[in-house]
Enzyme design. Structure first.
Site, short mmCIF file in Angstrom:
data_model
loop_
_atom_site.label_atom_id
_atom_site.label_comp_id
_atom_site.label_asym_id
_atom_site.label_seq_id
_atom_site.Cartn_x
_atom_site.Cartn_y
_atom_site.Cartn_z
N LYS A 177 0.83 -1.21 0.00
CA LYS A 177 0.00 0.00 0.00
C LYS A 177 0.87 1.26 0.00
O LYS A 177 0.65 2.18 -0.79
CB LYS A 177 -0.92 -0.04 1.24
CG LYS A 177 -1.87 1.13 1.36
CD LYS A 177 -3.08 0.77 2.18
CE LYS A 177 -2.83 0.74 3.68
NZ LYS A 177 -2.60 2.07 4.27
N ARG A 186 3.02 5.97 -3.22
CA ARG A 186 4.18 6.79 -3.59
C ARG A 186 4.44 6.73 -5.09
O ARG A 186 4.86 7.71 -5.71
CB ARG A 186 5.41 6.34 -2.79
CG ARG A 186 5.33 6.81 -1.32
CD ARG A 186 6.16 5.92 -0.41
NE ARG A 186 6.25 6.42 0.95
CZ ARG A 186 5.33 6.24 1.90
NH1 ARG A 186 4.20 5.60 1.63
NH2 ARG A 186 5.52 6.72 3.12
N GLY A 219 -4.81 7.95 5.46
CA GLY A 219 -3.88 8.88 6.12
C GLY A 219 -2.69 9.18 5.23
O GLY A 219 -2.19 10.32 5.19
N ARG A 222 -8.29 12.33 12.59
CA ARG A 222 -6.87 11.98 12.77
C ARG A 222 -6.01 13.25 12.82
O ARG A 222 -6.29 14.23 12.14
CB ARG A 222 -6.43 11.01 11.68
CG ARG A 222 -7.17 9.70 11.82
CD ARG A 222 -6.76 8.70 10.79
NE ARG A 222 -5.39 8.25 10.97
CZ ARG A 222 -4.79 7.41 10.14
NH1 ARG A 222 -5.43 6.96 9.07
NH2 ARG A 222 -3.55 7.03 10.37
N SER A 236 7.29 8.89 12.20
CA SER A 236 6.17 8.67 11.29
C SER A 236 6.63 8.88 9.86
O SER A 236 7.10 9.96 9.49
CB SER A 236 5.03 9.65 11.61
OG SER A 236 4.18 9.80 10.50
N ASP A 248 1.89 -1.33 11.86
CA ASP A 248 0.59 -1.80 11.34
C ASP A 248 0.33 -3.27 11.67
O ASP A 248 -0.79 -3.76 11.48
CB ASP A 248 0.53 -1.60 9.82
CG ASP A 248 0.44 -0.12 9.46
OD1 ASP A 248 0.08 0.69 10.32
OD2 ASP A 248 0.75 0.21 8.29
C1 S3P Z 1 2.43 4.67 6.20
C2 S3P Z 1 3.07 4.93 7.38
C3 S3P Z 1 2.60 4.43 8.68
C4 S3P Z 1 1.53 3.34 8.55
C5 S3P Z 1 0.54 3.64 7.48
C6 S3P Z 1 1.22 3.85 6.14
C7 S3P Z 1 3.00 5.25 4.97
O1 S3P Z 1 2.09 5.53 9.39
O2 S3P Z 1 0.87 3.17 9.78
O3 S3P Z 1 -0.37 2.56 7.37
O4 S3P Z 1 2.62 4.82 3.87
O5 S3P Z 1 3.84 6.14 5.08
P1 S3P Z 1 3.06 6.44 10.28
O6 S3P Z 1 4.39 6.36 9.66
O7 S3P Z 1 2.48 7.79 10.25
O8 S3P Z 1 3.06 5.80 11.63
#
Ligand code: S3P
Length: 429
Positions: free
Chosen positions: A19, A24, A91, A119, A164, A312
């Site tokens: 994902k 990206r 997110g 969020r 993050s 995750d």
């Molecule tokens: C993700 C980063 C993670 C993950 C999300 C996907 C990404 O979040 O939990 O499912 O694609 O950058 P954080 O890095 O904000 O914890």
């Protein structure tokens, strides 16, 4: 959807594309010159939200059965969207896209579903504002909808309070629109897919320890991206095979990037029989086939720097820990509270109602494993990872487990229930 004690899982499976990498590839492909081809793209709702946002900004994207073609228009080729950009439940779409939008010469509004609107976005509003970006939470609560007035940006060195990848990637993407060196330092290293892919597209990105640096105004060139299978999706099959006696599964073409493979390390420490076969790379991302055999598991301690490498996977790890011998401790997992749902609370509630022995900790939990789990009715809270984790819990429990709002698996793994049913005779109905 109802789950019962399962027969052994046997055979081979290829899980859908990663994902994070799929998102990206669409973003960088849109900002590159020329055509980007993406194979094994994840056709889940989250990544489709990213595609729809870029289409709204004038990018031509062909969604063919076995390939996505993005006809990129260069760093400054996006057009002002005629409608609000909708990130759905994603997110990653919201935070990464906000970084790109902050550097445009137009104003846009970015929103999402009820979960996205709760969020925290202050974590990206703060650094983007320091760069001179104008990002306003329209509800004045630090959440989406966000009104983003694009500007030319100033480079910063941001010391992030959270580990993050979404925050880091947001700033690095914004850094493409700033003259000079933009740096992000995080407490612990989070997934580095953005850094690897930006480099593959031609940006100058370096990484040293937990600091990533990008030089502004890169010329990005369209690429051929082959997306590895998502280790976060593979995690449910790894857990099921480890927990269901007699199982043996080969999970093919899975991304094992060291910033994402914490689940494999944890399983190894728990005593799992897991082998990584046929190791190779797809577009700088390490990939392997994972052979998993049923194994009696023991407890583990999970904290600190490895939390971002398995963030995750914590819901399914908690299910494994409830079935393992001994006391598992999970600490430093406060980020679980601000995912698609409050995963920390929901894991504890659901496992407790299945008969597991758990004590909540401030940012984690203590799981005294070994109590037999019993089936019950559990709500996914529209969180795909909760639905999939407790489907697996249902397959190792006595009695029936009903998952309510089970269709949210569409977010990251639309074929999840079908794939699970194919590998076992009596899995779900
Ligand atoms: C993700 C980063 C993670 C993950 C999300 C996907 C990404 O979040 O939990 O499912 O694609 O950058 P954080 O890095 O904000 O914890």
């Amino acid at each position: 959807m109802i789950f019962k004690k399962s027969a052994p899982l046997r055979g081979e499976i290829t899980v859908p594309g990663d994902k994070s990498i799929s998102h990206r590839a669409v973003m960088l492909g849109s900002l590159a010159k020329g055509t980007t081809s993406i194979t094994n793209f994840l056709n889940g709702a989250d990544c489709l939200s990213t595609i729809s946002c870029f289409k709204k900004m004038g990018i031509e994207i062909e969604q063919l059965p076995s390939e996505i073609l993005i006809h990129g228009k260069g760093l400054h080729g996006l057009q002002p969207p005629k409608a609000i950009l909708d990130a759905g439940n994603s997110g990653t779409t919201t935070r990464l896209l906000a970084g790109i939008l902050a550097g445009q010469s137009f104003t846009s509004t970015l929103t999402g579903d009820a979960s996205i609107k709760k969020r925290p976005m202050t974590r990206i509003i703060a650094p983007l504002s320091q760069m001179g970006g104008q990002v306003e939470s329209l509800s004045n609560n630090g959440c989406a909808p966000l009104k983003i007035t694009g500007h030319s940006l100033t480079p910063i060195h941001y010391i992030s309070p959270v580990s993050s990848a979404q925050v880091k990637s947001c700033i690095l993407l914004a850094g493409m629109y700033a003259d000079g060196f933009t740096k992000v330092t995080e407490p612990f290293l989070s997934r580095n897919h953005s850094e690897l892919m930006m480099r593959a597209f031609g940006a100058q990105v370096t990484s040293e320890g937990t600091t990533a640096t990008i030089i502004g105004n890169p010329v990005l060139e369209g690429q051929k991206v082959v997306v590895p299978g998502d280790i976060s999706s593979a995690a449910y099959f790894i857990a099921a095979a480890l927990l269901i006696p007699g199982s043996e599964l080969l999970i093919k073409d899975v991304g094992i990037n060291p910033t994402r493979n914490g689940i494999l390390k944890v399983c190894e420490e728990m005593g799992a029989d897991i082998q990584l076969l046929n190791k190779r790379e797809y577009c700088q991302e390490p990939v392997a086939d994972i052979l998993v055999k049923y194994s009696p598991l023991k407890s583990v301690i999970i904290e600190g720097s490895r939390i971002p490498t398995l963030i995750d996977e914590l819901p399914i790890i908690a299910v494994m820990a409830a079935c393992a011998q001994g006391t598992t401790i999970i600490r430093d997992a406060e980020e679980l509270k601000v995912k698609e749902s409050n995963r920390l609370d929901i894991i504890i509630q659901h496992l407790t109602s299945m008969g597991a022995d758990i004590t909540p900790l401030e940012n984690g939990m203590e799981i005294r494993g070994g109590n037999p789990l019993k089936g019950t009715t559990l709500d996914s809270h529209l969180d795909h990872r909760i639905a999939m984790s407790f489907a697996i819990a249902g397959m190792v429990s006595n009695g029936a487990t009903e998952i309510l709002n089970a269709s949210c698996v569409d977010i990251s793994y639309p074929e999840f229930y079908g794939d699970l049913a194919r590998l076992s005779d009596s899995t779900c109905c």
